[in-house]
Write an enzyme that holds these catalytic residues in place. Sequence first.
Site, PDB file in Angstrom:
ATOM      1  N   ARG A   1      76.151 -39.468 -24.177  1.00 50.52           N
ATOM      2  CA  ARG A   1      77.444 -38.869 -24.551  1.00 50.52           C
ATOM      3  C   ARG A   1      78.605 -39.602 -23.889  1.00 50.52           C
ATOM      4  O   ARG A   1      78.408 -40.390 -22.990  1.00 50.52           O
ATOM      5  CB  ARG A   1      77.494 -37.410 -24.073  1.00 50.52           C
ATOM      6  CG  ARG A   1      76.503 -36.511 -24.735  1.00 50.52           C
ATOM      7  CD  ARG A   1      76.594 -35.123 -24.145  1.00 50.52           C
ATOM      8  NE  ARG A   1      76.194 -35.105 -22.730  1.00 50.52           N
ATOM      9  CZ  ARG A   1      76.194 -34.007 -21.988  1.00 50.52           C
ATOM     10  NH1 ARG A   1      76.605 -32.866 -22.485  1.00 50.52           N
ATOM     11  NH2 ARG A   1      75.797 -34.050 -20.728  1.00 50.52           N
TER      12      ARG A   1
ATOM     13  N   ASN B   1      76.044 -44.522 -14.732  1.00 50.32           N
ATOM     14  CA  ASN B   1      77.104 -43.741 -15.377  1.00 50.32           C
ATOM     15  C   ASN B   1      76.811 -42.236 -15.355  1.00 50.32           C
ATOM     16  O   ASN B   1      77.731 -41.425 -15.403  1.00 50.32           O
ATOM     17  CB  ASN B   1      77.275 -44.246 -16.817  1.00 50.32           C
ATOM     18  CG  ASN B   1      78.086 -43.297 -17.667  1.00 50.32           C
ATOM     19  OD1 ASN B   1      79.285 -43.141 -17.466  1.00 50.32           O
ATOM     20  ND2 ASN B   1      77.421 -42.618 -18.599  1.00 50.32           N
TER      21      ASN B   1
ATOM     22  N   LYS C   1      82.153 -39.527  -5.753  1.00 52.12           N
ATOM     23  CA  LYS C   1      82.724 -40.764  -6.303  1.00 52.12           C
ATOM     24  C   LYS C   1      83.260 -41.676  -5.191  1.00 52.12           C
ATOM     25  O   LYS C   1      83.127 -42.897  -5.269  1.00 52.12           O
ATOM     26  CB  LYS C   1      83.827 -40.439  -7.313  1.00 52.12           C
ATOM     27  CG  LYS C   1      83.316 -39.723  -8.562  1.00 52.12           C
ATOM     28  CD  LYS C   1      82.240 -40.519  -9.272  1.00 52.12           C
ATOM     29  CE  LYS C   1      81.823 -39.934 -10.604  1.00 52.12           C
ATOM     30  NZ  LYS C   1      80.700 -40.675 -11.222  1.00 52.12           N
TER      31      LYS C   1
ATOM     32  N   GLY D   1      72.922 -42.031 -18.357  1.00 55.99           N
ATOM     33  CA  GLY D   1      73.883 -41.096 -18.948  1.00 55.99           C
ATOM     34  C   GLY D   1      74.443 -41.619 -20.252  1.00 55.99           C
ATOM     35  O   GLY D   1      75.639 -41.495 -20.543  1.00 55.99           O
TER      36      GLY D   1
ATOM     37  N   TYR E   1      82.819 -33.365  -6.347  1.00 52.76           N
ATOM     38  CA  TYR E   1      82.778 -34.472  -7.309  1.00 52.76           C
ATOM     39  C   TYR E   1      83.513 -35.680  -6.721  1.00 52.76           C
ATOM     40  O   TYR E   1      83.020 -36.810  -6.751  1.00 52.76           O
ATOM     41  CB  TYR E   1      83.438 -34.016  -8.610  1.00 52.76           C
ATOM     42  CG  TYR E   1      83.497 -35.052  -9.702  1.00 52.76           C
ATOM     43  CD1 TYR E   1      82.368 -35.352 -10.448  1.00 52.76           C
ATOM     44  CD2 TYR E   1      84.683 -35.714 -10.002  1.00 52.76           C
ATOM     45  CE1 TYR E   1      82.418 -36.309 -11.469  1.00 52.76           C
ATOM     46  CE2 TYR E   1      84.741 -36.658 -11.012  1.00 52.76           C
ATOM     47  CZ  TYR E   1      83.614 -36.950 -11.742  1.00 52.76           C
ATOM     48  OH  TYR E   1      83.666 -37.881 -12.746  1.00 52.76           O
ATOM     49  N   ALA E   2      84.678 -35.416  -6.127  1.00 52.67           N
ATOM     50  CA  ALA E   2      85.479 -36.498  -5.523  1.00 52.67           C
ATOM     51  C   ALA E   2      84.714 -37.146  -4.375  1.00 52.67           C
ATOM     52  O   ALA E   2      84.723 -38.372  -4.218  1.00 52.67           O
ATOM     53  CB  ALA E   2      86.812 -35.952  -5.033  1.00 52.67           C
ATOM     54  N   ALA E   3      84.026 -36.321  -3.582  1.00 51.17           N
ATOM     55  CA  ALA E   3      83.242 -36.870  -2.461  1.00 51.17           C
ATOM     56  C   ALA E   3      82.161 -37.797  -2.994  1.00 51.17           C
ATOM     57  O   ALA E   3      81.912 -38.877  -2.435  1.00 51.17           O
ATOM     58  CB  ALA E   3      82.614 -35.729  -1.658  1.00 51.17           C
TER      59      ALA E   3
ATOM     60  N   SER F   1      85.683 -42.676 -10.394  1.00 52.89           N
ATOM     61  CA  SER F   1      86.752 -41.888 -11.020  1.00 52.89           C
ATOM     62  C   SER F   1      87.997 -42.058 -10.160  1.00 52.89           C
ATOM     63  O   SER F   1      87.888 -42.298  -8.947  1.00 52.89           O
ATOM     64  CB  SER F   1      86.341 -40.411 -11.053  1.00 52.89           C
ATOM     65  OG  SER F   1      87.476 -39.601 -11.251  1.00 52.89           O
TER      66      SER F   1
END
Lengths: 88, 241
Positions: free
Chosen positions: B12, B84, B153, B9, B149-151, B136
């Site tokens: 960017r 990343n 991370k 990644g 997304y939280a799961a 995160s």
Amino acid sequence: MNTEQIIREAMYQVAEISDCQLMEPIREDTVLLQSGLDSLGFAMLVAQLEEDLGIDPFTEMAIPVYPNTFGEFVRIYQQYAEQSQDGQ
Amino acid sequence: MNKLVVLTGASRGLGLAIAEQLLQQNYQVLAIARSQSEALKQLAQSCSERLDFMPADLGQLDALPDLCHAIIKQYGRPYALINNAAVGHDGVLATLHNSQISELLNLNLQAPILMSKYLLRSMLLNRAGRIVNISSIVAKTGFNGLSVYAASKAGLEGFSRSLAREAGKGGVTVNCVAPGYMETEMTSALKGEKLESVKRRSAIGRLATPEDAAAMVAYLLSEQASAITGTVMTVDGGSTA
């Protein structure tokens, strides 16, 4: 060197860098977990053999197989080495 | 010889900032992304001999063993892997399409696990290495619309702690860096009052920048960080303090 000799050579190499004491002698019926290499040592052996032979049978196989003895381990590599040569 | 760092990644945001800092510190960087951004091309022009680009879609999990094999064959055993690459679909779970849930978990969680599996083995042969997974603060706090997304991370953090236990004896450290909200393309949906509220809640009155988080990644790669493993380094300007 044939596949079995390459594997033996790699086992000694890995045992040396991971401070493991290999059982002597390693025979066809030697149980892998009693050979002196620990689980991290086997991960290193698979990585070393991928560099030496260009194959990782344990990734290529469709169903997971866990060899129990040194002989079974060698046969898996022999089988996939032949397949990879046939495919070239 | 410069130490090789595989960075996913990298085109960017935080990935680009990490690439810049690692190049300044004389690492050899292999940048992996679906396509090469203009910014990454410019960076390659300024230090072409130490920055290489390899295109790959990390969501294609079946292709990852071959990708790692190709990396090792072409560049040799890596010193470090920085996982990343991630997507951040924003949406309430009740209406999030199942394909987006799978896509997110594949890219954010399974891909880093597989990349770690195939590159860790080479690091073990070198008896030295670093794996840094970008998490995160959402792994530990809650945020509306980011449950999947939280799961992913939180999964990455659990993965890192146990992998650190496995790899430590082999001289490889495994850690997470958990940035707070940073102003990157991924968080561009966060605007106006919501953004101001996040800034107000931080201890230092501003958001942490990608450069702040990249500096932590660079530190974890250094020799000085050889005793740090199995932990999460939060870089959030004190938002979760």
